[in-house]
Design a protein around this motif. Structure first.
Motif, short mmCIF file in Angstrom:
data_model
loop_
_atom_site.label_atom_id
_atom_site.label_comp_id
_atom_site.label_asym_id
_atom_site.label_seq_id
_atom_site.Cartn_x
_atom_site.Cartn_y
_atom_site.Cartn_z
N ALA A 157 0.87 -1.17 0.00
CA ALA A 157 0.00 0.00 0.00
C ALA A 157 0.91 1.22 0.00
O ALA A 157 2.10 1.12 0.33
CB ALA A 157 -0.90 0.02 1.23
N MET A 158 0.34 2.35 -0.37
CA MET A 158 1.04 3.63 -0.34
C MET A 158 2.39 3.55 -1.10
O MET A 158 3.40 4.10 -0.67
CB MET A 158 1.29 4.12 1.11
CG MET A 158 0.08 4.03 2.01
SD MET A 158 -1.32 5.02 1.40
CE MET A 158 -2.68 4.18 2.22
N GLY A 159 2.38 2.79 -2.18
CA GLY A 159 3.57 2.73 -3.03
C GLY A 159 4.68 1.82 -2.51
O GLY A 159 5.76 1.77 -3.11
N GLY A 238 -10.46 -6.47 -0.61
CA GLY A 238 -9.49 -5.47 -1.06
C GLY A 238 -9.60 -5.35 -2.57
O GLY A 238 -10.68 -5.56 -3.15
N CYS A 239 -8.49 -5.01 -3.21
CA CYS A 239 -8.54 -4.87 -4.67
C CYS A 239 -8.74 -6.24 -5.30
O CYS A 239 -8.05 -7.20 -4.96
CB CYS A 239 -7.26 -4.21 -5.18
SG CYS A 239 -7.24 -2.44 -4.83
N ILE A 240 -9.68 -6.30 -6.23
CA ILE A 240 -10.00 -7.58 -6.88
C ILE A 240 -8.99 -7.89 -7.98
O ILE A 240 -8.59 -9.04 -8.17
CB ILE A 240 -11.44 -7.51 -7.47
CG1 ILE A 240 -12.47 -7.69 -6.35
CG2 ILE A 240 -11.66 -8.52 -8.57
CD1 ILE A 240 -12.68 -9.11 -5.88
N LYS A 242 -5.24 -6.99 -10.15
CA LYS A 242 -3.93 -6.34 -10.15
C LYS A 242 -4.02 -5.13 -11.06
O LYS A 242 -4.81 -5.13 -12.01
CB LYS A 242 -2.87 -7.31 -10.69
CG LYS A 242 -2.63 -8.49 -9.79
CD LYS A 242 -1.54 -9.38 -10.34
CE LYS A 242 -1.36 -10.58 -9.43
NZ LYS A 242 -0.35 -11.52 -9.89
N ASN A 243 -3.20 -4.14 -10.78
CA ASN A 243 -3.17 -2.99 -11.68
C ASN A 243 -2.46 -3.37 -12.97
O ASN A 243 -1.32 -3.82 -12.93
CB ASN A 243 -2.43 -1.82 -11.02
CG ASN A 243 -3.31 -1.09 -10.00
OD1 ASN A 243 -4.54 -1.15 -10.06
ND2 ASN A 243 -2.67 -0.41 -9.06
N PRO A 244 -3.13 -3.21 -14.13
CA PRO A 244 -2.43 -3.48 -15.39
C PRO A 244 -1.38 -2.39 -15.62
O PRO A 244 -1.40 -1.36 -14.95
CB PRO A 244 -3.54 -3.43 -16.43
CG PRO A 244 -4.72 -2.81 -15.78
CD PRO A 244 -4.52 -2.78 -14.31
N HIS A 272 -14.60 2.80 -4.52
CA HIS A 272 -13.38 2.43 -5.26
C HIS A 272 -13.75 1.29 -6.19
O HIS A 272 -14.14 0.21 -5.75
CB HIS A 272 -12.29 1.99 -4.28
CG HIS A 272 -10.93 1.90 -4.90
ND1 HIS A 272 -10.65 1.08 -5.96
CD2 HIS A 272 -9.76 2.53 -4.59
CE1 HIS A 272 -9.36 1.21 -6.29
NE2 HIS A 272 -8.81 2.09 -5.47
N ALA A 273 -13.60 1.54 -7.49
CA ALA A 273 -14.13 0.59 -8.47
C ALA A 273 -13.35 -0.73 -8.54
O ALA A 273 -13.83 -1.68 -9.15
CB ALA A 273 -14.15 1.25 -9.85
N ASN A 274 -12.17 -0.79 -7.92
CA ASN A 274 -11.45 -2.08 -7.93
C ASN A 274 -11.82 -2.93 -6.71
O ASN A 274 -11.15 -3.90 -6.41
CB ASN A 274 -9.93 -1.85 -8.01
CG ASN A 274 -9.18 -3.11 -8.43
OD1 ASN A 274 -9.78 -4.10 -8.85
ND2 ASN A 274 -7.85 -3.09 -8.28
N1 EPU Z 1 -9.35 5.68 -9.18
C1 EPU Z 1 -10.45 6.09 -9.88
N2 EPU Z 1 -11.66 5.51 -9.56
C2 EPU Z 1 -11.78 4.57 -8.59
C3 EPU Z 1 -10.64 4.16 -7.89
C4 EPU Z 1 -9.42 4.73 -8.19
O1 EPU Z 1 -10.36 6.94 -10.78
O2 EPU Z 1 -12.90 4.10 -8.37
C5 EPU Z 1 -8.05 6.32 -9.48
C6 EPU Z 1 -7.55 7.13 -8.29
O3 EPU Z 1 -8.08 8.42 -8.29
C7 EPU Z 1 -6.06 7.11 -8.51
C8 EPU Z 1 -5.82 5.77 -9.17
O4 EPU Z 1 -7.06 5.32 -9.68
O5 EPU Z 1 -5.69 8.13 -9.41
C9 EPU Z 1 -5.23 4.73 -8.22
O6 EPU Z 1 -6.11 4.56 -7.10
P1 EPU Z 1 -5.56 4.32 -5.62
O7 EPU Z 1 -4.67 5.44 -5.21
O8 EPU Z 1 -6.75 4.03 -4.75
O9 EPU Z 1 -4.61 3.08 -5.73
P2 EPU Z 1 -4.87 1.65 -6.37
O10 EPU Z 1 -3.78 1.44 -7.36
O11 EPU Z 1 -6.26 1.48 -6.85
C10 EPU Z 1 -3.35 0.43 -4.67
C11 EPU Z 1 -3.38 -0.96 -4.13
C12 EPU Z 1 -4.26 -1.02 -2.87
C13 EPU Z 1 -3.75 -0.03 -1.84
C14 EPU Z 1 -3.81 1.37 -2.48
C15 EPU Z 1 -3.36 2.47 -1.54
C16 EPU Z 1 -3.28 -2.54 -6.03
C17 EPU Z 1 -4.06 -3.43 -6.92
N3 EPU Z 1 -3.99 -1.86 -5.12
O12 EPU Z 1 -4.68 0.71 -5.11
O13 EPU Z 1 -4.14 -2.32 -2.34
O14 EPU Z 1 -4.54 -0.05 -0.66
O15 EPU Z 1 -2.96 1.35 -3.65
O16 EPU Z 1 -2.00 2.50 -1.45
O17 EPU Z 1 -2.05 -2.53 -6.12
C18 EPU Z 1 -5.04 -4.50 -2.33
O18 EPU Z 1 -3.95 -4.85 -2.78
O19 EPU Z 1 -5.96 -5.30 -2.07
C19 EPU Z 1 -5.27 -3.08 -2.14
C20 EPU Z 1 -6.43 -2.59 -1.76
#
Ligand code: EPU
Length: 315
Positions: A157-159, A238-240, A242-244, A272-274
């Motif tokens: 989380a948080m990078g 949590g996130c369903i 992985k980030n592509p 949060h859409a993921n």
């Molecule tokens: N965003 C949208 N719409 C949404 C959700 C996100 O536009 O509905 C945008 C946000 O505004 C942002 C970007 O997408 O610009 C990324 O969103 P976010 O900062 O929430 O980070 P994330 O990549 O979606 C990752 C981890 C999370 C972790 C957060 C916070 C992954 C798959 N997810 O989420 O981890 O909590 O960063 O650091 O790597 C998990 O692994 O289960 C998880 C929740």
């Protein structure tokens, strides 16, 4: 109807037989439950029963469970806090192992290093680091998992990800040998640690840095506020996905207009859409159907393959 004598003559079947045979191999302190609904042990709160759920009371009992499964060809699955797990409605045929006994959740502090049992909750690791004024572990705040689960998933989380603060990991292999390796030798990747897929992490040494307690508290407050503001509180895994590589999955699913999309009691979170959140009565089948619909739309409209981050198990 069978007479009492005839019933006693019948060998016990399925989960009953498995539980009884397993109980013969471990100490009386090890907890064994039969036909235990895994919905009770996962944060998505869906999924069918495990034939047997076992909580070994010691490394010796854990070794006995692994040897038992190997000798009989019984499938096993390691369960942490169940925060990244989707168990199908048919449940899990075999033995689910949880390191929930206090033996596996100790946290020992040595300077800025914490040796954490695999069963320890990340929130307890974060709390101990704060108490000892050890910085650098703050990003783990709010991740709803155990140390073992976080190792296996290289949670982050948080990078930052767990591997960034991991010094060594002690584990048991399938033959029940115990070994300790340096982080560089376990090859963790983004949300994945292949090395631990068929090994059981027992403990890990996490290395922090000396820090001011007030700074740590400020970071924890900021991280937890960000999480509260951007992630749902309802049951989820949590996130369903992985980030592509092209863009975050959350943004993609949002852009596809899928927030609020539902299959039965499984819904794409508005926050949060993921995240897929579940309502009371939801089934794993509904969650899986919603996952498939999201993947299909991402493929059809954007040519992007979304890969699940959540581990899908069972039948
Ligand atoms: N965003 C949208 N719409 C949404 C959700 C996100 O536009 O509905 C945008 C946000 O505004 C942002 C970007 O997408 O610009 C990324 O969103 P976010 O900062 O929430 O980070 P994330 O990549 O979606 C990752 C981890 C999370 C972790 C957060 C916070 C992954 C798959 N997810 O989420 O981890 O909590 O960063 O650091 O790597 C998990 O692994 O289960 C998880 C929740």
């Amino acid at each position: 109807m069978k007479s009492d004598a005839a019933i006693l003559d019948c060998p016990p079947q399925g989960s009953e037989r498995l539980a009884a045979a397993l109980a013969d191999c471990v100490s009386g302190e090890t907890v064994i439950q039969r036909d235990e609904p895994l919905a009770r042990h996962t944060t998505l709160r869906v999924g069918g029963p495990a034939d047997v759920l076992v909580e070994p009371a010691s490394e010796r009992d854990l070794a006995a469970v692994l040897r038992f499964c190997a000798a009989r060809g019984v499938e096993w699955l390691l369960l942490g806090r169940g925060s990244n797990l989707l168990v199908r409605d048919g449940g899990f045929r075999g033995v689910v192992i949880r390191l929930a006994h206090p033996h596996f959740s100790r946290i020992e502090v040595n300077g800025c290093r914490l040796r954490c049992g695999a069963g320890a909750k990340l929130k307890h690791v974060v709390a101990e680091a704060r108490r000892q004024a050890i910085g650098g572990l703050d990003f783990l705040e709010g991740i709803p998992g155990t140390v073992g689960g976080a190792l296996r998933m290289n949670a982050g989380a948080m990078g930052r990800a767990l591997v960034d603060v991991l010094e060594t990991v002690r584990f048991m292999d399938l033959e029940a040998n115990i070994e300790e390796r340096r982080a560089a030798d376990v090859g963790a990747q983004y949300r994945r640690c292949v090395f631990l897929e068929r090994r059981v992490a027992l403990s890990a040494v996490l290395a922090g840095v000396p820090a001011d307690r007030q700074d740590i508290e400020q970071k924890l407050t900021a991280f937890s506020r960000k999480r509260r503001e951007t992630q749902p509180a309802a049951p989820s895994a949590g996130c369903i996905f992985k980030n592509p590589s092209l863009l975050p999955a959350g943004r993609l699913i949002d852009e596809l207009g899928l927030k609020g999309a539902r299959v039965g009691g499984a819904v794409v979170s508005q926050e949060h859409a993921n995240f897929i959140v579940t309502e009371r009565g939801a089934t794993a089948g509904e969650v899986l159907e919603l996952i498939a619909r999201i993947q299909q739309k991402a493929r059809a409209e954007r040519g992007i393959e979304l890969e699940t981050e959540v581990q899908i198990v069972g039948g």
